[in-house]
Design a protein around this motif. Structure first.
Motif, PDB file in Angstrom:
ATOM      1  N   TYR A  86      40.009  68.196  57.283  1.00  0.00           N
ATOM      2  CA  TYR A  86      41.148  67.291  57.261  1.00  0.00           C
ATOM      3  C   TYR A  86      40.948  66.193  58.304  1.00  0.00           C
ATOM      4  N   LEU A  87      41.442  65.020  57.972  1.00  0.00           N
ATOM      5  CA  LEU A  87      41.448  63.883  58.888  1.00  0.00           C
ATOM      6  C   LEU A  87      42.869  63.363  58.940  1.00  0.00           C
ATOM      7  N   SER A  88      43.397  63.211  60.139  1.00  0.00           N
ATOM      8  CA  SER A  88      44.762  62.727  60.270  1.00  0.00           C
ATOM      9  C   SER A  88      44.833  61.571  61.253  1.00  0.00           C
ATOM     10  N   ILE A  89      45.606  60.536  60.904  1.00  0.00           N
ATOM     11  CA  ILE A  89      45.882  59.427  61.806  1.00  0.00           C
ATOM     12  C   ILE A  89      47.108  59.823  62.605  1.00  0.00           C
ATOM     13  N   GLU A  90      46.858  60.228  63.882  1.00  0.00           N
ATOM     14  CA  GLU A  90      47.887  60.943  64.631  1.00  0.00           C
ATOM     15  C   GLU A  90      48.286  62.138  63.750  1.00  0.00           C
ATOM     16  N   LEU A  91      49.475  62.667  63.867  1.00  0.00           N
ATOM     17  CA  LEU A  91      49.946  63.693  62.938  1.00  0.00           C
ATOM     18  C   LEU A  91      51.463  63.634  62.962  1.00  0.00           C
ATOM     19  N   THR A  92      52.039  63.130  61.886  1.00  0.00           N
ATOM     20  CA  THR A  92      53.493  62.963  61.829  1.00  0.00           C
ATOM     21  C   THR A  92      54.149  63.944  60.864  1.00  0.00           C
ATOM     22  N   ASP A  93      53.339  64.768  60.200  1.00  0.00           N
ATOM     23  CA  ASP A  93      53.873  65.752  59.262  1.00  0.00           C
ATOM     24  C   ASP A  93      52.951  66.969  59.271  1.00  0.00           C
ATOM     25  N   SER A  94      53.528  68.149  59.350  1.00  0.00           N
ATOM     26  CA  SER A  94      52.728  69.369  59.497  1.00  0.00           C
ATOM     27  C   SER A  94      52.574  70.154  58.193  1.00  0.00           C
ATOM     28  N   TYR A  95      53.159  69.675  57.096  1.00  0.00           N
ATOM     29  CA  TYR A  95      53.264  70.482  55.877  1.00  0.00           C
ATOM     30  C   TYR A  95      51.894  70.913  55.343  1.00  0.00           C
ATOM     31  N   VAL A  96      50.926  70.016  55.375  1.00  0.00           N
ATOM     32  CA  VAL A  96      49.601  70.367  54.855  1.00  0.00           C
ATOM     33  C   VAL A  96      48.964  71.453  55.713  1.00  0.00           C
TER      34      VAL A  96
END
Length: 375
Positions: A86-96
Protein backbone atom coordinates in the motif's frame (compact mmCIF):
# COMPACT_ATOMS: atom_id res chain seq x y z
CA UNK A 1 3.47 -7.38 -11.82
CA UNK A 2 3.58 -5.49 -8.52
CA UNK A 3 0.10 -4.39 -7.43
CA UNK A 4 0.04 -1.13 -5.45
CA UNK A 5 -3.04 0.02 -3.56
CA UNK A 6 -2.94 3.83 -3.42
CA UNK A 7 -4.92 4.89 -0.34
CA UNK A 8 -6.36 8.39 -0.70
CA UNK A 9 -9.66 10.06 0.19
CA UNK A 10 -9.69 12.47 -2.77
CA UNK A 11 -8.58 12.11 -6.38
CA UNK A 12 -8.70 15.68 -7.70
CA UNK A 13 -12.30 15.52 -8.85
CA UNK A 14 -12.13 11.89 -10.01
CA UNK A 15 -14.98 9.64 -8.80
CA UNK A 16 -16.74 12.71 -7.40
CA UNK A 17 -13.98 13.56 -4.93
CA UNK A 18 -12.69 16.97 -3.83
CA UNK A 19 -10.02 19.08 -5.52
CA UNK A 20 -6.98 19.40 -3.27
CA UNK A 21 -3.24 18.96 -3.00
CA UNK A 22 -3.28 15.29 -1.96
CA UNK A 23 -5.65 14.41 -4.78
CA UNK A 24 -3.61 16.39 -7.29
CA UNK A 25 -0.45 14.52 -6.35
CA UNK A 26 -2.30 11.21 -6.50
CA UNK A 27 -3.99 11.79 -9.87
CA UNK A 28 -1.53 13.95 -11.79
CA UNK A 29 1.67 12.28 -10.68
CA UNK A 30 1.44 8.94 -8.87
CA UNK A 31 -1.37 7.40 -10.90
CA UNK A 32 -0.13 9.00 -14.10
CA UNK A 33 3.58 8.25 -13.97
CA UNK A 34 4.28 5.34 -11.60
CA UNK A 35 2.46 2.52 -13.48
CA UNK A 36 4.55 0.70 -16.08
CA UNK A 37 5.07 -2.86 -17.27
CA UNK A 38 6.19 -3.85 -13.75
CA UNK A 39 3.87 -1.81 -11.50
CA UNK A 40 0.08 -1.52 -11.43
CA UNK A 41 -1.62 1.17 -9.32
CA UNK A 42 -5.24 1.00 -8.09
CA UNK A 43 -6.77 3.94 -6.23
CA UNK A 44 -8.54 3.04 -2.98
CA UNK A 45 -10.98 5.72 -1.81
CA UNK A 46 -12.06 4.13 1.46
CA UNK A 47 -15.56 2.95 2.32
CA UNK A 48 -18.29 3.06 -0.33
CA UNK A 49 -22.09 3.11 -0.16
CA UNK A 50 -22.70 -0.50 -1.25
CA UNK A 51 -22.80 -3.07 1.53
CA UNK A 52 -21.53 -6.19 -0.18
CA UNK A 53 -19.69 -5.04 -3.29
CA UNK A 54 -17.03 -2.50 -4.16
CA UNK A 55 -17.81 0.50 -6.33
CA UNK A 56 -15.57 0.80 -9.37
CA UNK A 57 -14.67 3.99 -11.27
CA UNK A 58 -12.49 4.50 -14.34
CA UNK A 59 -10.59 7.77 -14.03
CA UNK A 60 -8.11 8.61 -16.77
CA UNK A 61 -6.25 5.31 -17.24
CA UNK A 62 -6.61 4.21 -13.61
CA UNK A 63 -9.26 2.17 -11.81
CA UNK A 64 -10.49 3.60 -8.50
CA UNK A 65 -12.51 1.70 -5.92
CA UNK A 66 -14.68 2.37 -2.90
CA UNK A 67 -14.71 -0.71 -0.68
CA UNK A 68 -17.84 -2.53 0.54
CA UNK A 69 -19.42 -1.10 3.68
CA UNK A 70 -19.61 -4.47 5.41
CA UNK A 71 -16.22 -5.23 6.93
CA UNK A 72 -16.27 -8.92 6.13
CA UNK A 73 -16.98 -8.05 2.49
CA UNK A 74 -14.15 -5.51 2.52
CA UNK A 75 -11.76 -8.11 3.97
CA UNK A 76 -12.77 -10.66 1.36
CA UNK A 77 -12.41 -8.08 -1.43
CA UNK A 78 -8.91 -7.09 -0.26
CA UNK A 79 -7.92 -10.74 0.06
CA UNK A 80 -8.98 -11.34 -3.53
CA UNK A 81 -7.19 -8.22 -4.78
CA UNK A 82 -4.05 -9.23 -2.87
CA UNK A 83 -2.14 -5.98 -3.20
CA UNK A 84 1.60 -6.39 -2.80
CA UNK A 85 1.95 -3.10 -0.97
CA UNK A 86 0.00 0.00 0.00
CA UNK A 87 1.03 3.58 -0.67
CA UNK A 88 -0.66 6.42 1.15
CA UNK A 89 -0.34 10.20 0.85
CA UNK A 90 -0.35 10.91 4.56
CA UNK A 91 -3.23 8.78 5.91
CA UNK A 92 -6.65 10.35 6.38
CA UNK A 93 -8.74 7.16 6.38
CA UNK A 94 -7.99 3.83 8.06
CA UNK A 95 -10.70 1.65 6.46
CA UNK A 96 -8.41 -0.13 4.00
CA UNK A 97 -5.67 -0.94 6.49
CA UNK A 98 -7.93 -2.16 9.30
CA UNK A 99 -9.58 -4.58 6.87
CA UNK A 100 -6.40 -5.92 5.28
CA UNK A 101 -6.37 -9.58 6.40
CA UNK A 102 -2.71 -10.29 5.65
CA UNK A 103 -0.56 -9.27 8.62
CA UNK A 104 2.57 -9.19 6.47
CA UNK A 105 1.44 -6.44 4.09
CA UNK A 106 3.40 -3.18 4.25
CA UNK A 107 2.58 0.50 3.85
CA UNK A 108 4.68 3.22 2.25
CA UNK A 109 3.52 6.39 3.97
CA UNK A 110 4.40 9.58 2.07
CA UNK A 111 4.59 12.34 4.66
CA UNK A 112 2.89 15.40 3.19
CA UNK A 113 1.24 17.43 5.93
CA UNK A 114 1.35 15.79 9.37
CA UNK A 115 -0.68 17.81 11.85
CA UNK A 116 0.05 17.11 15.53
CA UNK A 117 -2.22 18.84 18.03
CA UNK A 118 0.09 21.86 18.30
CA UNK A 119 -0.47 22.51 14.58
CA UNK A 120 -4.24 22.48 15.16
CA UNK A 121 -3.82 24.87 18.07
CA UNK A 122 -2.30 27.35 15.62
CA UNK A 123 -4.96 26.72 12.98
CA UNK A 124 -7.68 27.26 15.56
CA UNK A 125 -6.57 30.85 16.12
CA UNK A 126 -8.69 31.67 13.04
CA UNK A 127 -12.08 32.86 14.33
CA UNK A 128 -13.81 34.35 11.27
CA UNK A 129 -14.58 30.87 10.00
CA UNK A 130 -12.92 27.98 11.88
CA UNK A 131 -11.36 25.13 9.92
CA UNK A 132 -12.93 21.68 10.19
CA UNK A 133 -10.70 19.69 12.56
CA UNK A 134 -10.04 16.18 11.26
CA UNK A 135 -7.50 15.16 13.92
CA UNK A 136 -7.98 11.40 14.39
CA UNK A 137 -5.93 9.67 17.06
CA UNK A 138 -7.16 6.20 16.00
CA UNK A 139 -5.55 6.63 12.58
CA UNK A 140 -2.28 7.84 14.08
CA UNK A 141 -2.28 4.94 16.54
CA UNK A 142 -2.83 2.52 13.66
CA UNK A 143 0.22 3.91 11.84
CA UNK A 144 2.19 3.57 15.09
CA UNK A 145 1.06 -0.04 15.45
CA UNK A 146 2.12 -0.91 11.90
CA UNK A 147 5.41 0.94 12.50
CA UNK A 148 6.10 -1.18 15.62
CA UNK A 149 5.44 -4.26 13.51
CA UNK A 150 8.01 -2.99 10.97
CA UNK A 151 5.29 -2.67 8.34
CA UNK A 152 5.75 1.02 7.47
CA UNK A 153 8.29 2.67 5.19
CA UNK A 154 8.27 6.46 5.71
CA UNK A 155 9.10 8.83 2.90
CA UNK A 156 8.80 12.60 3.19
CA UNK A 157 8.34 15.50 0.80
CA UNK A 158 10.25 17.88 3.11
CA UNK A 159 12.84 17.60 5.85
CA UNK A 160 10.99 20.18 7.95
CA UNK A 161 7.99 17.82 8.19
CA UNK A 162 9.87 14.90 9.72
CA UNK A 163 9.69 16.00 13.35
CA UNK A 164 5.97 16.68 13.02
CA UNK A 165 5.49 13.13 11.70
CA UNK A 166 7.57 11.75 14.55
CA UNK A 167 5.34 13.59 17.02
CA UNK A 168 2.07 12.69 15.30
CA UNK A 169 2.75 8.98 14.88
CA UNK A 170 4.82 8.58 18.08
CA UNK A 171 7.95 7.39 16.26
CA UNK A 172 11.49 7.00 17.49
CA UNK A 173 13.65 10.08 16.96
CA UNK A 174 16.05 8.06 14.82
CA UNK A 175 13.34 6.58 12.57
CA UNK A 176 14.46 6.14 8.97
CA UNK A 177 12.62 8.66 6.76
CA UNK A 178 13.62 8.79 3.10
CA UNK A 179 13.54 12.17 1.35
CA UNK A 180 11.09 12.00 -1.55
CA UNK A 181 10.35 15.50 -2.89
CA UNK A 182 7.06 16.05 -4.66
CA UNK A 183 7.40 15.87 -8.45
CA UNK A 184 6.62 18.67 -10.88
CA UNK A 185 6.26 18.52 -14.65
CA UNK A 186 8.93 20.80 -16.06
CA UNK A 187 8.39 22.91 -19.17
CA UNK A 188 11.90 22.70 -20.55
CA UNK A 189 11.04 25.15 -23.34
CA UNK A 190 10.03 27.93 -20.97
CA UNK A 191 12.63 30.72 -20.79
CA UNK A 192 11.94 33.25 -18.06
CA UNK A 193 14.64 35.56 -19.45
CA UNK A 194 12.72 36.18 -22.65
CA UNK A 195 9.17 35.82 -21.32
CA UNK A 196 7.47 39.13 -20.46
CA UNK A 197 5.66 38.64 -17.18
CA UNK A 198 2.78 40.91 -16.18
CA UNK A 199 2.17 42.90 -13.00
CA UNK A 200 -0.17 40.10 -12.00
CA UNK A 201 -0.58 38.55 -8.54
CA UNK A 202 -2.24 35.16 -8.12
CA UNK A 203 -3.79 33.07 -5.36
CA UNK A 204 -3.89 29.36 -6.21
CA UNK A 205 -5.79 26.94 -4.00
CA UNK A 206 -9.12 25.92 -2.58
CA UNK A 207 -11.31 28.61 -1.04
CA UNK A 208 -11.60 27.49 2.56
CA UNK A 209 -10.89 28.68 6.07
CA UNK A 210 -7.32 27.43 6.42
CA UNK A 211 -6.32 29.31 3.24
CA UNK A 212 -7.71 32.64 4.53
CA UNK A 213 -8.49 33.87 1.02
CA UNK A 214 -10.07 36.99 2.50
CA UNK A 215 -6.58 38.30 3.20
CA UNK A 216 -5.68 38.07 -0.49
CA UNK A 217 -8.78 40.11 -1.25
CA UNK A 218 -7.86 42.71 1.36
CA UNK A 219 -4.40 42.99 -0.19
CA UNK A 220 -5.97 43.58 -3.62
CA UNK A 221 -8.15 46.31 -2.14
CA UNK A 222 -5.01 48.15 -0.97
CA UNK A 223 -3.23 47.82 -4.33
CA UNK A 224 -5.76 49.06 -6.94
CA UNK A 225 -3.06 49.54 -9.60
CA UNK A 226 -2.22 45.80 -9.67
CA UNK A 227 -4.32 42.92 -11.07
CA UNK A 228 -5.12 40.13 -8.63
CA UNK A 229 -6.53 36.72 -9.60
CA UNK A 230 -8.11 34.11 -7.36
CA UNK A 231 -7.59 30.67 -8.92
CA UNK A 232 -9.69 28.14 -7.03
CA UNK A 233 -13.14 27.26 -5.84
CA UNK A 234 -14.96 26.36 -2.66
CA UNK A 235 -15.66 22.75 -1.75
CA UNK A 236 -16.05 22.06 1.96
CA UNK A 237 -18.63 24.31 3.67
CA UNK A 238 -19.24 26.00 0.34
CA UNK A 239 -22.03 28.35 1.45
CA UNK A 240 -20.06 29.90 4.32
CA UNK A 241 -16.89 30.32 2.25
CA UNK A 242 -18.84 31.85 -0.63
CA UNK A 243 -20.61 34.21 1.75
CA UNK A 244 -17.29 35.58 3.02
CA UNK A 245 -15.71 35.91 -0.42
CA UNK A 246 -18.80 37.55 -1.95
CA UNK A 247 -18.01 40.65 0.09
CA UNK A 248 -15.07 41.22 -2.25
CA UNK A 249 -16.66 40.59 -5.65
CA UNK A 250 -16.99 44.31 -6.40
CA UNK A 251 -13.26 45.12 -6.12
CA UNK A 252 -12.35 46.25 -9.68
CA UNK A 253 -8.81 44.80 -9.80
CA UNK A 254 -9.76 41.48 -8.16
CA UNK A 255 -10.76 38.64 -10.48
CA UNK A 256 -12.38 35.39 -9.34
CA UNK A 257 -11.44 32.88 -12.02
CA UNK A 258 -12.60 29.66 -10.33
CA UNK A 259 -10.98 26.25 -10.64
CA UNK A 260 -8.30 26.07 -13.33
CA UNK A 261 -6.36 23.16 -14.78
CA UNK A 262 -3.84 22.31 -17.49
CA UNK A 263 -3.04 25.04 -20.02
CA UNK A 264 -5.28 27.62 -18.37
CA UNK A 265 -3.48 27.25 -15.05
CA UNK A 266 -0.08 27.25 -16.74
CA UNK A 267 -0.94 30.52 -18.48
CA UNK A 268 -1.51 32.24 -15.13
CA UNK A 269 1.61 30.68 -13.60
CA UNK A 270 3.73 31.91 -16.49
CA UNK A 271 2.33 35.43 -16.62
CA UNK A 272 2.18 36.20 -12.90
CA UNK A 273 5.13 37.78 -11.15
CA UNK A 274 4.08 36.73 -7.65
CA UNK A 275 2.04 34.00 -5.98
CA UNK A 276 0.63 35.11 -2.63
CA UNK A 277 -0.17 32.51 -0.01
CA UNK A 278 -2.09 33.64 3.09
CA UNK A 279 -2.78 30.25 4.73
CA UNK A 280 -2.75 29.90 8.50
CA UNK A 281 -1.15 26.49 7.87
CA UNK A 282 0.68 24.82 4.99
CA UNK A 283 3.09 21.97 4.52
CA UNK A 284 4.91 22.42 1.19
CA UNK A 285 2.13 23.20 -1.31
CA UNK A 286 2.47 21.95 -4.86
CA UNK A 287 1.27 25.43 -5.87
CA UNK A 288 4.59 26.80 -4.51
CA UNK A 289 6.56 24.35 -6.63
CA UNK A 290 4.47 25.01 -9.74
CA UNK A 291 4.83 28.78 -9.35
CA UNK A 292 8.58 28.59 -8.84
CA UNK A 293 8.95 26.33 -11.89
CA UNK A 294 7.85 29.32 -14.00
CA UNK A 295 9.86 31.89 -12.08
CA UNK A 296 6.84 33.21 -10.19
CA UNK A 297 8.07 34.34 -6.78
CA UNK A 298 6.42 33.77 -3.41
CA UNK A 299 5.00 36.09 -0.77
CA UNK A 300 3.69 34.23 2.26
CA UNK A 301 3.56 33.96 6.02
CA UNK A 302 4.60 30.31 5.58
CA UNK A 303 8.20 29.38 4.79
CA UNK A 304 8.41 25.62 4.07
CA UNK A 305 11.96 24.36 3.50
CA UNK A 306 12.93 28.07 3.54
CA UNK A 307 11.59 28.39 -0.02
CA UNK A 308 9.60 31.59 0.54
CA UNK A 309 12.63 33.37 1.97
CA UNK A 310 14.90 32.08 -0.81
CA UNK A 311 12.54 32.81 -3.69
CA UNK A 312 10.39 35.69 -2.53
CA UNK A 313 9.59 37.31 0.81
CA UNK A 314 8.57 35.61 4.02
CA UNK A 315 6.45 38.15 5.92
CA UNK A 316 6.67 36.30 9.23
CA UNK A 317 4.00 34.61 11.31
CA UNK A 318 0.44 35.82 10.80
CA UNK A 319 -1.94 34.16 13.23
CA UNK A 320 -5.67 34.54 13.73
CA UNK A 321 -7.84 36.10 11.05
CA UNK A 322 -4.87 38.19 9.91
CA UNK A 323 -6.58 41.51 9.16
CA UNK A 324 -4.05 43.41 11.27
CA UNK A 325 -1.13 42.19 9.12
CA UNK A 326 -2.33 43.10 5.61
CA UNK A 327 0.42 45.68 5.14
CA UNK A 328 3.09 43.02 5.60
CA UNK A 329 1.95 41.40 2.36
CA UNK A 330 1.39 44.73 0.59
CA UNK A 331 4.89 45.94 1.42
CA UNK A 332 6.46 42.63 0.35
CA UNK A 333 4.68 42.70 -3.01
CA UNK A 334 5.73 46.31 -3.59
CA UNK A 335 9.31 45.46 -2.72
CA UNK A 336 9.47 42.67 -5.31
CA UNK A 337 7.68 44.64 -8.02
CA UNK A 338 9.86 47.71 -7.50
CA UNK A 339 13.14 45.81 -7.88
CA UNK A 340 12.83 44.25 -11.31
CA UNK A 341 16.50 43.30 -11.55
CA UNK A 342 16.32 41.36 -8.29
CA UNK A 343 13.02 39.72 -9.23
CA UNK A 344 14.39 38.48 -12.56
CA UNK A 345 17.55 37.10 -10.98
CA UNK A 346 15.68 35.22 -8.24
CA UNK A 347 13.13 33.95 -10.78
CA UNK A 348 15.93 32.22 -12.66
CA UNK A 349 17.33 30.78 -9.42
CA UNK A 350 13.87 29.44 -8.54
CA UNK A 351 13.49 27.66 -11.87
CA UNK A 352 16.93 26.08 -11.56
CA UNK A 353 16.11 24.86 -8.05
CA UNK A 354 12.85 23.20 -9.11
CA UNK A 355 14.49 21.55 -12.11
CA UNK A 356 17.26 20.21 -9.92
CA UNK A 357 15.13 18.90 -7.03
CA UNK A 358 11.54 18.37 -8.19
CA UNK A 359 11.67 17.26 -11.83
CA UNK A 360 9.16 14.43 -12.27
CA UNK A 361 11.65 12.53 -14.44
CA UNK A 362 13.98 12.31 -11.43
CA UNK A 363 11.36 11.48 -8.80
CA UNK A 364 9.46 8.72 -10.63
CA UNK A 365 12.38 6.25 -10.84
CA UNK A 366 13.18 6.93 -7.20
CA UNK A 367 9.62 6.18 -6.04
CA UNK A 368 9.41 3.08 -8.23
CA UNK A 369 12.64 1.78 -6.70
CA UNK A 370 11.28 2.36 -3.20
CA UNK A 371 8.14 0.39 -4.05
CA UNK A 372 10.18 -2.50 -5.46
CA UNK A 373 12.60 -2.54 -2.51
CA UNK A 374 9.75 -2.74 0.03
CA UNK A 375 8.04 -5.76 -1.52
Amino acid sequence: MIKVGLIIDEFFGGAGTAFGGYGFLAREYIAKYIPNEDIQVDVLLGKGSRKLFAEEFKVDDIVAYRLPRYKWSAKRWLKNKNYDIYLSIELTDSYVLINEPNKNKKLILWIQDPRPQYEWDEINTVKLFPEYNYYNQKIYDLVHEWYQQERVKFISQGYFLNQKAIDLYNLAQNVDIEYMPNPIEIDQDFCVKSFEKKNMIIFLGRIESVKRGWLFCEIAKKMPDIDFYVLGKTHREESKNSEIMSNYYSIPNLNFVGHVECEEKIKYLKEAKILVNTSIHEALPISFLEALSYGTLLVSNRNPEDLTAKFGIHVGDVLGDGFDKINLYVNAIRQLLDDEEYRKRVSLEAINYIRDIHDVDKIVPKLRNTIIEEI
